[in-house]
Design an enzyme around this catalytic site. Structure first.
Site, PDB file in Angstrom:
ATOM      1  N   SER A  22     154.756 -11.180 114.276  1.00 15.44           N
ATOM      2  CA  SER A  22     155.903 -10.712 114.697  1.00 15.44           C
ATOM      3  C   SER A  22     157.233 -11.568 114.066  1.00 15.44           C
ATOM      4  O   SER A  22     158.313 -10.846 113.757  1.00 15.44           O
ATOM      5  CB  SER A  22     155.870 -10.676 116.182  1.00 15.44           C
ATOM      6  OG  SER A  22     155.093  -9.489 116.575  1.00 15.44           O
ATOM      7  N   THR A  67     152.435 -10.240 124.523  1.00 15.79           N
ATOM      8  CA  THR A  67     151.047  -9.943 123.814  1.00 15.79           C
ATOM      9  C   THR A  67     150.099 -10.321 124.763  1.00 15.79           C
ATOM     10  O   THR A  67     150.269 -10.898 126.069  1.00 15.79           O
ATOM     11  CB  THR A  67     151.070 -10.403 122.649  1.00 15.79           C
ATOM     12  OG1 THR A  67     149.670  -9.999 121.779  1.00 15.79           O
ATOM     13  CG2 THR A  67     150.879 -11.915 122.428  1.00 15.79           C
ATOM     14  N   LYS A  71     149.964  -8.364 129.089  1.00 13.59           N
ATOM     15  CA  LYS A  71     150.750  -6.939 129.103  1.00 13.59           C
ATOM     16  C   LYS A  71     150.869  -6.428 130.370  1.00 13.59           C
ATOM     17  O   LYS A  71     151.697  -5.545 130.613  1.00 13.59           O
ATOM     18  CB  LYS A  71     150.143  -6.207 127.766  1.00 13.59           C
ATOM     19  CG  LYS A  71     150.439  -6.516 126.484  1.00 13.59           C
ATOM     20  CD  LYS A  71     149.872  -5.597 125.596  1.00 13.59           C
ATOM     21  CE  LYS A  71     150.015  -5.987 124.012  1.00 13.59           C
ATOM     22  NZ  LYS A  71     149.715  -5.063 123.066  1.00 13.59           N
ATOM     23  N   ASP A 107     153.837   0.112 121.625  1.00 10.93           N
ATOM     24  CA  ASP A 107     152.684   0.233 121.044  1.00 10.93           C
ATOM     25  C   ASP A 107     152.156   1.770 120.428  1.00 10.93           C
ATOM     26  O   ASP A 107     152.050   1.981 119.257  1.00 10.93           O
ATOM     27  CB  ASP A 107     151.459  -0.355 121.623  1.00 10.93           C
ATOM     28  CG  ASP A 107     151.332  -1.907 121.589  1.00 10.93           C
ATOM     29  OD1 ASP A 107     151.854  -2.496 120.472  1.00 10.93           O
ATOM     30  OD2 ASP A 107     150.974  -2.661 122.496  1.00 10.93           O
ATOM     31  N   GLY A 131     136.105   3.844 121.396  1.00 12.13           N
ATOM     32  CA  GLY A 131     136.547   2.832 122.380  1.00 12.13           C
ATOM     33  C   GLY A 131     137.018   3.269 123.883  1.00 12.13           C
ATOM     34  O   GLY A 131     137.141   4.589 123.550  1.00 12.13           O
ATOM     35  N   ALA A 132     137.134   2.533 124.650  1.00 11.69           N
ATOM     36  CA  ALA A 132     137.806   3.004 125.919  1.00 11.69           C
ATOM     37  C   ALA A 132     138.361   1.791 126.271  1.00 11.69           C
ATOM     38  O   ALA A 132     138.672   1.941 127.838  1.00 11.69           O
ATOM     39  CB  ALA A 132     136.735   3.761 126.876  1.00 11.69           C
ATOM     40  N   GLY A 133     138.802   0.883 125.674  1.00 12.16           N
ATOM     41  CA  GLY A 133     139.725  -0.190 126.199  1.00 12.16           C
ATOM     42  C   GLY A 133     141.101   0.094 126.628  1.00 12.16           C
ATOM     43  O   GLY A 133     141.350   1.347 126.466  1.00 12.16           O
ATOM     44  N   LEU A 235     142.689   0.761 114.284  1.00  7.13           N
ATOM     45  CA  LEU A 235     143.908   0.199 114.853  1.00  7.13           C
ATOM     46  C   LEU A 235     143.784  -1.334 114.322  1.00  7.13           C
ATOM     47  O   LEU A 235     144.548  -2.125 114.629  1.00  7.13           O
ATOM     48  CB  LEU A 235     144.055   0.328 116.257  1.00  7.13           C
ATOM     49  CG  LEU A 235     143.973   1.760 116.632  1.00  7.13           C
ATOM     50  CD1 LEU A 235     144.347   1.898 118.099  1.00  7.13           C
ATOM     51  CD2 LEU A 235     145.170   2.760 116.000  1.00  7.13           C
ATOM     52  N   GLY A 258     145.703  -0.492 110.948  1.00  5.18           N
ATOM     53  CA  GLY A 258     146.548  -0.730 111.968  1.00  5.18           C
ATOM     54  C   GLY A 258     147.929  -1.606 111.730  1.00  5.18           C
ATOM     55  O   GLY A 258     148.635  -1.747 112.367  1.00  5.18           O
TER      56      GLY A 258
HETATM   57  P1  NAP Z   1     139.642  -4.160 124.868  1.00  5.71           P
HETATM   58  O1  NAP Z   1     140.476  -3.554 126.334  1.00  5.71           O
HETATM   59  O2  NAP Z   1     138.971  -5.426 125.129  1.00  5.71           O
HETATM   60  O3  NAP Z   1     138.501  -3.026 124.683  1.00  5.71           O
HETATM   61  C1  NAP Z   1     137.591  -3.370 123.554  1.00  5.71           C
HETATM   62  C2  NAP Z   1     136.674  -2.112 122.960  1.00  5.71           C
HETATM   63  O4  NAP Z   1     136.073  -2.403 122.253  1.00  5.71           O
HETATM   64  C3  NAP Z   1     135.919  -1.492 124.101  1.00  5.71           C
HETATM   65  O5  NAP Z   1     135.787   0.016 123.991  1.00  5.71           O
HETATM   66  C4  NAP Z   1     134.690  -2.241 124.006  1.00  5.71           C
HETATM   67  O6  NAP Z   1     133.444  -1.430 124.502  1.00  5.71           O
HETATM   68  C5  NAP Z   1     134.477  -2.128 122.351  1.00  5.71           C
HETATM   69  N1  NAP Z   1     133.440  -3.081 121.978  1.00  5.71           N
HETATM   70  C6  NAP Z   1     133.935  -4.531 121.684  1.00  5.71           C
HETATM   71  N2  NAP Z   1     132.839  -5.056 121.347  1.00  5.71           N
HETATM   72  C7  NAP Z   1     131.824  -4.046 121.214  1.00  5.71           C
HETATM   73  C8  NAP Z   1     130.508  -4.133 120.517  1.00  5.71           C
HETATM   74  N3  NAP Z   1     129.774  -5.086 119.927  1.00  5.71           N
HETATM   75  N4  NAP Z   1     129.782  -2.706 120.318  1.00  5.71           N
HETATM   76  C9  NAP Z   1     130.523  -1.620 120.590  1.00  5.71           C
HETATM   77  N5  NAP Z   1     131.814  -1.746 121.251  1.00  5.71           N
HETATM   78  C10 NAP Z   1     132.448  -2.695 121.362  1.00  5.71           C
HETATM   79  O7  NAP Z   1     140.675  -4.216 123.724  1.00  5.71           O
HETATM   80  P2  NAP Z   1     141.911  -3.505 123.468  1.00  5.71           P
HETATM   81  O8  NAP Z   1     143.109  -4.147 123.921  1.00  5.71           O
HETATM   82  O9  NAP Z   1     141.801  -1.887 124.080  1.00  5.71           O
HETATM   83  O10 NAP Z   1     142.310  -3.488 121.990  1.00  5.71           O
HETATM   84  C11 NAP Z   1     141.316  -2.742 121.033  1.00  5.71           C
HETATM   85  C12 NAP Z   1     141.726  -3.099 119.536  1.00  5.71           C
HETATM   86  O11 NAP Z   1     143.000  -2.773 119.258  1.00  5.71           O
HETATM   87  C13 NAP Z   1     141.805  -4.592 119.317  1.00  5.71           C
HETATM   88  O12 NAP Z   1     140.745  -5.219 119.010  1.00  5.71           O
HETATM   89  C14 NAP Z   1     142.872  -4.596 118.153  1.00  5.71           C
HETATM   90  O13 NAP Z   1     142.096  -4.536 116.680  1.00  5.71           O
HETATM   91  C15 NAP Z   1     143.660  -3.286 118.110  1.00  5.71           C
HETATM   92  N6  NAP Z   1     145.085  -3.182 118.417  1.00  5.71           N
HETATM   93  C16 NAP Z   1     145.986  -3.094 117.306  1.00  5.71           C
HETATM   94  C17 NAP Z   1     147.096  -3.194 117.546  1.00  5.71           C
HETATM   95  C18 NAP Z   1     148.239  -2.826 116.336  1.00  5.71           C
HETATM   96  O14 NAP Z   1     149.515  -2.982 116.536  1.00  5.71           O
HETATM   97  N7  NAP Z   1     147.489  -2.601 115.331  1.00  5.71           N
HETATM   98  C19 NAP Z   1     147.778  -3.499 118.757  1.00  5.71           C
HETATM   99  C20 NAP Z   1     146.904  -3.654 119.685  1.00  5.71           C
HETATM  100  C21 NAP Z   1     145.424  -3.630 119.505  1.00  5.71           C
HETATM  101  P3  NAP Z   1     132.993  -1.610 126.019  1.00  5.71           P
HETATM  102  O15 NAP Z   1     133.966  -0.590 126.932  1.00  5.71           O
HETATM  103  O16 NAP Z   1     131.666  -1.247 125.950  1.00  5.71           O
HETATM  104  O17 NAP Z   1     133.073  -3.081 126.321  1.00  5.71           O
END
Ligand code: NAP
Length: 291
Positions: A22, A67, A71, A107, A131-133, A235, A258
Site C-alpha cells: 500500500s 488490514t 477489519k 475491497d 472458499g467461504a471465509g 484473489l 488479485g
Molecule cells: P479466511 O477467512 O481465513 O478464509 C480462508 C478460506 O480458505 C476458507 O474458505 C478456508 O476453508 C480455505 N482454506 C484454507 N486452507 C485450506 C486448505 N488447506 N484446503 C482447503 N481450503 C482451505 O481468509 P479471507 O480473509 O477470506 O481471505 C482469503 C484470501 O483472499 C486470502 O488468502 C488472500 O489471498 C485473498 N485476498 C486478496 C485481496 C486482494 O486485494 N487481492 C484482499 C483480501 C484477501 P475452511 O472454511 O474449510 O477453513
C-alpha cells in the site's frame, strides 16, 4: 517528495504490516496526482487498536487503511459506517469526518473495478466461489448486488459455506428474491462433480491455498473441475501466477490474479480521502510501476 507544514498523512494499520504494497501504491498516486500527501505503515497490535484510531484522529490523520486482523475489530471505534461495509461486516478504509472516522469497505468495489478493467463481467453469470471465509462472503454479496445469475460456494468446511449461502439468500429475498429460487448454494469441495457440465463458469478463487510460500498448492486438482471454467479469477496476488491460474489456462480458460483488486481497493480509498477521481490510464501506470 517535499514534506512540509501542509503535508497530510494517511497510513495503514495492521499486524503485521511489513510486507504491504500500500505505501508504494499511495505514495505513487500522491506523486502522480500532485497531492501533498504521505502514506506510512503503522504496526498496531490488537490491544492498542482503539487507542491507535483515537490517536490517529488526534494527530489529524486524513485517513487509514485497515488490514488483517483488525477489519472487524475496528468497527466499534468508528463514528459512522458506510452501508456496504456494514453489510459485509468488515472495514478496510477510514475517512476523517468532523466527528471521527467513517468506515468503508473498498475491497469489493476494488474487485469489481479490477474485473471491469480485465474485461470480466458478472451480470447474468453463474459463478463458482472457492472458499467461504470473510472475503468469499463479501464476494458473494458483490455478485448478488451486480446481478449474477447465481452462486455456488465450494468449501472444505461445507457448514461455513452453508452459513454464507443462507446470509446471502436472506438479503436476496429481502431485495425481491429470485422467483423462489435460491441465489446461493453450498457444496463441499469434492462435490464440484454435481455442478452441471453443460456450460462453463466464472470461478473466483477466494481461499488462501496457493499463496506464497505454498505456491504448488491448489484447492482442487482434478482436470474435470477445470474443464468447467471459462474464466478463473484468483484473489491471491503473491505469486502473481498461481497454480490455480495455470490449471485454468491449461484447460483453455482465461486467468487473472488479485493484484488489480489490491490496486483498485487502494485507488478507491485514495479517491475517498482526496476527492480526486483516478482515471483508468493512471491506474494502469500505477499498476505497471508497483507490481
Ligand atoms: P479466511 O477467512 O481465513 O478464509 C480462508 C478460506 O480458505 C476458507 O474458505 C478456508 O476453508 C480455505 N482454506 C484454507 N486452507 C485450506 C486448505 N488447506 N484446503 C482447503 N481450503 C482451505 O481468509 P479471507 O480473509 O477470506 O481471505 C482469503 C484470501 O483472499 C486470502 O488468502 C488472500 O489471498 C485473498 N485476498 C486478496 C485481496 C486482494 O486485494 N487481492 C484482499 C483480501 C484477501 P475452511 O472454511 O474449510 O477453513
Amino acid at each position: 517528495m517535499g514534506i512540509n507544514g501542509y503535508t497530510r498523512t494517511c497510513g495503514l494499520i495492521g499486524d503485521p504490516v511489513e510486507h504491504t504494497m500500500s505505501p508504494a501504491i499511495h505514495n505513487t498516486l500522491a506523486q502522480k496526482t500532485g497531492e501533498n500527501l504521505v502514506y506510512v505503515p503503522f504496526h498496531v497490535w490488537g490491544e492498542h487498536l482503539g487507542e491507535a484510531v483515537q490517536g490517529a484522529y488526534a494527530l489529524n490523520l486524513l485517513g487509514l487503511n485497515v488490514t488483517v486482523p483488525h477489519k472487524q475489530a475496528v468497527i466499534p471505534f468508528l463514528s459512522e459506517i458506510d452501508p456496504l461495509a456494514a453489510q459485509i461486516g468488515a472495514v478496510n478504509t477510514l475517512v476523517r469526518t468532523e466527528n471521527g472516522y467513517k468506515g468503508y469497505n473498498t475491497d469489493m468495489p476494488g474487485l469489481y473495478r479490477a474485473m471491469l478493467s480485465d474485461g470480466v463481467s458478472i451480470e447474468g453469470e453463474e459463478v463458482i466461489i472457492l472458499g467461504a471465509g470473510g472475503v468469499a462472503r463479501a464476494v458473494a454479496m458483490l455478485l448478488l448486488q451486480k446481478k449474477a445469475a447465481g452462486v455456488i460456494l465450494l468449501n472444505r468446511t461445507v457448514e461455513r459455506a452453508a452459513k454464507v449461502a443462507e446470509e446471502v439468500n436472506a438479503i436476496a429475498v429481502k431485495d425481491g428474491g429470485f422467483g423462489g429460487k435460491a441465489f446461493a448454494k453450498a457444496l463441499p469441495l469434492q462435490d464440484y462433480t454435481q455442478i452441471p457440465a453443460d456450460k462453463k463458469y466464472l470461478v473466483i478463487q477466494a481461499t488462501s491455498v496457493g499463496m506464497f510460500p505454498n505456491e504448488e498448492d491448489v484447492v482442487i486438482e482434478e482436470d474435470a473441475f477445470y474443464e468447467k471454467i471459462h474464466t478463473g479469477y484468483d484473489l491471491i496476488f503473491n505469486p502473481p501466477r498461481t497454480r490455480f491460474m495455470q490449471l485454468v489456462e491449461a484447460h483453455g480458460g482465461k486467468a487473472f490474479c488479485g493484484a488489480k483488486m489490491l490496486l483498485y481497493q487502494g485507488i478507491i480509498a485514495y479517491e475517498l480521502w482526496t476527492g480526486k477521481q483516478i482515471a483508468d490510464e493512471l491506474a494502469e501506470q500505477i499498476y505497471r510501476t508497483c507490481f
